[in-house]
Design a protein around this motif. Structure first.
Motif, PDB file in Angstrom:
ATOM      1  N   PRO A  17      41.833  35.992  86.030  1.00 34.78           N
ATOM      2  CA  PRO A  17      42.912  36.771  85.396  1.00 34.78           C
ATOM      3  C   PRO A  17      43.256  36.274  83.985  1.00 34.78           C
ATOM      4  O   PRO A  17      43.440  37.085  83.069  1.00 34.78           O
ATOM      5  CB  PRO A  17      44.097  36.593  86.361  1.00 34.78           C
ATOM      6  CG  PRO A  17      43.450  36.354  87.691  1.00 34.78           C
ATOM      7  CD  PRO A  17      42.223  35.525  87.375  1.00 34.78           C
ATOM      8  N   THR A  18      43.298  34.974  83.785  1.00 35.94           N
ATOM      9  CA  THR A  18      43.596  34.421  82.461  1.00 35.94           C
ATOM     10  C   THR A  18      42.467  34.717  81.483  1.00 35.94           C
ATOM     11  O   THR A  18      42.707  35.122  80.336  1.00 35.94           O
ATOM     12  CB  THR A  18      43.833  32.900  82.557  1.00 35.94           C
ATOM     13  OG1 THR A  18      44.908  32.674  83.464  1.00 35.94           O
ATOM     14  CG2 THR A  18      44.150  32.310  81.202  1.00 35.94           C
ATOM     15  N   PHE A  19      41.224  34.535  81.929  1.00 36.24           N
ATOM     16  CA  PHE A  19      40.075  34.824  81.069  1.00 36.24           C
ATOM     17  C   PHE A  19      40.034  36.307  80.701  1.00 36.24           C
ATOM     18  O   PHE A  19      39.721  36.669  79.570  1.00 36.24           O
ATOM     19  CB  PHE A  19      38.777  34.428  81.762  1.00 36.24           C
ATOM     20  CG  PHE A  19      38.451  32.959  81.691  1.00 36.24           C
ATOM     21  CD1 PHE A  19      39.370  32.013  81.282  1.00 36.24           C
ATOM     22  CD2 PHE A  19      37.195  32.511  82.048  1.00 36.24           C
ATOM     23  CE1 PHE A  19      39.057  30.663  81.222  1.00 36.24           C
ATOM     24  CE2 PHE A  19      36.863  31.169  81.989  1.00 36.24           C
ATOM     25  CZ  PHE A  19      37.793  30.242  81.574  1.00 36.24           C
ATOM     26  N   GLU A  20      40.324  37.164  81.661  1.00 40.71           N
ATOM     27  CA  GLU A  20      40.305  38.609  81.412  1.00 40.71           C
ATOM     28  C   GLU A  20      41.382  38.997  80.401  1.00 40.71           C
ATOM     29  O   GLU A  20      41.147  39.828  79.518  1.00 40.71           O
ATOM     30  CB  GLU A  20      40.463  39.370  82.720  1.00 40.71           C
ATOM     31  CG  GLU A  20      39.254  39.211  83.627  1.00 40.71           C
ATOM     32  CD  GLU A  20      39.510  39.569  85.077  1.00 40.71           C
ATOM     33  OE1 GLU A  20      40.607  40.106  85.398  1.00 40.71           O
ATOM     34  OE2 GLU A  20      38.617  39.305  85.907  1.00 40.71           O
ATOM     35  N   ASP A  21      42.566  38.397  80.521  1.00 39.31           N
ATOM     36  CA  ASP A  21      43.624  38.662  79.541  1.00 39.31           C
ATOM     37  C   ASP A  21      43.204  38.194  78.145  1.00 39.31           C
ATOM     38  O   ASP A  21      43.434  38.888  77.156  1.00 39.31           O
ATOM     39  CB  ASP A  21      44.924  37.964  79.950  1.00 39.31           C
ATOM     40  CG  ASP A  21      45.597  38.596  81.149  1.00 39.31           C
ATOM     41  OD1 ASP A  21      45.224  39.727  81.538  1.00 39.31           O
ATOM     42  OD2 ASP A  21      46.506  37.948  81.716  1.00 39.31           O
ATOM     43  N   ALA A  22      42.589  37.014  78.077  1.00 39.35           N
ATOM     44  CA  ALA A  22      42.122  36.497  76.787  1.00 39.35           C
ATOM     45  C   ALA A  22      41.047  37.404  76.195  1.00 39.35           C
ATOM     46  O   ALA A  22      41.069  37.706  74.995  1.00 39.35           O
ATOM     47  CB  ALA A  22      41.586  35.076  76.949  1.00 39.35           C
TER      48      ALA A  22
END
Length: 79
Positions: A17-22
């Motif tokens: 989720p964090t990587f996708e947001d980035a």
């Protein structure tokens, strides 16, 4: 850009989720950016399922294409 969320299910669930947001933010800022994700065999199906909802330009590659993807990348988000 390489997006490498890991090779274990827990890594995918926690980090993705964090990587996708980035990746979403970076692709919005840099419209020519394409995200390449190498599919680790143990989590390939899970990543493919997640990638169906990605709203940024991306390419999924198999493990046997990893070296080419690494050579082509200028940036990586890696777990």
């Amino acid at each position: 850009m390489l997006l490498l969320p890991g090779s274990r299910r827990a890594e995918i669930e926690l980090v993705s989720p964090t990587f996708e947001d980035a990746a979403t933010a970076l692709c919005a800022k840099y419209p020519d950016l394409t995200v390449v994700t190498v599919l680790a065999p143990a989590v390939a199906d899970l990543v493919r399922t997640r990638a169906k909802s990605w709203r940024f330009p991306h390419i999924l590659v198999e493990e046997n294409e990893k070296e080419d993807a690494f050579r082509a990348a200028t940036l990586a988000l890696a777990c």
